[in-house]
Design an enzyme around this catalytic site. Structure first.
Site, PDB file in Angstrom:
ATOM      1  N   LYS A 147       1.601   9.313  -1.535  1.00 20.67           N
ATOM      2  CA  LYS A 147       0.645   8.675  -2.446  1.00 20.67           C
ATOM      3  C   LYS A 147       0.070   9.680  -3.449  1.00 20.67           C
ATOM      4  CE  LYS A 147       1.250   4.606  -0.770  1.00 20.67           C
ATOM      5  NZ  LYS A 147       1.930   3.567  -1.558  1.00 20.67           N
ATOM      6  N   TYR A 200       2.518   9.858   4.582  1.00 17.96           N
ATOM      7  CA  TYR A 200       1.978   8.781   3.752  1.00 17.96           C
ATOM      8  C   TYR A 200       1.081   9.357   2.664  1.00 17.96           C
ATOM      9  CZ  TYR A 200      -0.215   4.325   2.541  1.00 17.96           C
ATOM     10  OH  TYR A 200      -0.678   3.214   1.867  1.00 17.96           O
ATOM     11  N   SER A 208      -2.863   4.261  -2.973  1.00 18.29           N
ATOM     12  CA  SER A 208      -3.765   4.158  -1.822  1.00 18.29           C
ATOM     13  C   SER A 208      -4.931   5.118  -2.015  1.00 18.29           C
ATOM     14  CB  SER A 208      -2.992   4.534  -0.550  1.00 18.29           C
ATOM     15  OG  SER A 208      -3.859   4.722   0.545  1.00 18.29           O
ATOM     16  N   SER A 262       5.906  -9.673   1.921  1.00 16.30           N
ATOM     17  CA  SER A 262       4.690  -9.810   2.724  1.00 16.30           C
ATOM     18  C   SER A 262       3.566  -9.053   2.030  1.00 16.30           C
ATOM     19  CB  SER A 262       4.891  -9.247   4.141  1.00 16.30           C
ATOM     20  OG  SER A 262       5.109  -7.846   4.099  1.00 16.30           O
TER      21      SER A 262
END
Length: 270
Positions: free
Chosen positions: A157, A153, A140, A15
């Site tokens: 990153k 998160y 990100s 996805s």
């Protein structure tokens, strides 16, 4: 670059940005290897790619598993005989205050986002060195600027960015290209699947997905940056501004970021 002789491995490609990259590189003629944790979703992605006459192999694999990553490379080599490009894309997000979050959630995010990147890179690297190929890390804006309620998160990153900066310097004289791509907010299901404090999925995105860059636009930018052998790719005007301002006025940015995140739907600060 003659893409019809290249093999591209993309982790977490059932996805979003990963699947869009599979279509973008595959449409140029590359042979594609995609991974995913769900056999049903993996099969669906493979069928969609085949419908576009893309030569594709689907490998059921958990990005956070060392043995699955090793098997991924073995199956890719058995099917296509080489690996030229790795797109380390597999990732999960989270949304919870650190003080309320189970440490197992933090560990799961690090396992997928950081260790998944390390394992995939480690096992693909011999082939990429041999073929003077490319390693692409899908990081990100959070790799440059931390945001509240996304500590795990953000940590994953930042770790990715540091790893690739170090690795890039190791292989810069060996003909290997290393790109770190940092999309801004992108319309995908990563926020829907974001983990909450107890590890359950968030379900509904707190942001307006319709106003974001599409996965296809991100994949196109990544493809073009790979062809040009760019070092870094920071996407969206908001993302570029955040990186720039955080470099020069980090203290002021603390307040700006807090206020922005506090306005999200169902913000944990309310």
């Amino acid at each position: 670059m003659q893409w019809n002789s290249k093999v591209v491995v993309i982790t977490g490609a059932t996805s979003g940005i990963g699947e869009a990259c599979a279509f973008r590189f595959g449409q140029e003629g590359a042979k594609i290897v995609i991974t995913g944790r769900s056999q049903e979703r993996l099969n669906a992605s493979v069928e969609k790619l085949k419908a576009k006459n893309i030569d594709v192999l689907g490998v059921l694999a958990d990005a956070g598993s060392k043995t699955d990553n090793e098997r991924m490379v073995q199956e890719a080599l058995q099917a296509f005989g080489r690996i030229d490009v790795l797109i380390a894309n597999a990732g999960i997000s989270m949304r919870a205050l650190f003080e309320e979050m189970d440490l197992e959630v933090f560990e799961k995010v690090m396992d997928t986002n950081f260790w998944g990147t390390i394992y995939a890179t480690k096992y693909c690297l011999p082939e990429i060195l041999k073929n003077k190929g490319s390693i692409i890390g899908i990081s990100s804006i959070n790799g440059y600027r931390g945001t509240p309620a996304r500590t795990a998160y953000t940590a994953s990153k930042y770790a990715m960015n540091g790893f690739f900066e170090s690795l890039r310097t190791e292989v810069m004289k060996k003909g290997v290209h290393v790109l770190v791509a940092c999309p801004g907010f992108t319309a995908s299901n990563i926020r829907n699947n974001a983990l909450t404090a107890d590890g359950s999925m968030q379900g509904e995105s707190p942001r307006d997905e319709g106003s974001m860059m599409t996965s296809e636009e991100v994949a196109d930018a990544i493809f073009k940056a790979t062809v040009r052998k760019k070092r870094d790719l920071v996407l969206t005007g908001e993302g570029k501004l955040a990186v720039f301002l955080n470099k020069w006025i980090p203290g002021i940015m603390d307040g700006i970021v807090y206020n922005k995140m506090a306005k999200e739907k169902d913000s944990p600060f309310k």
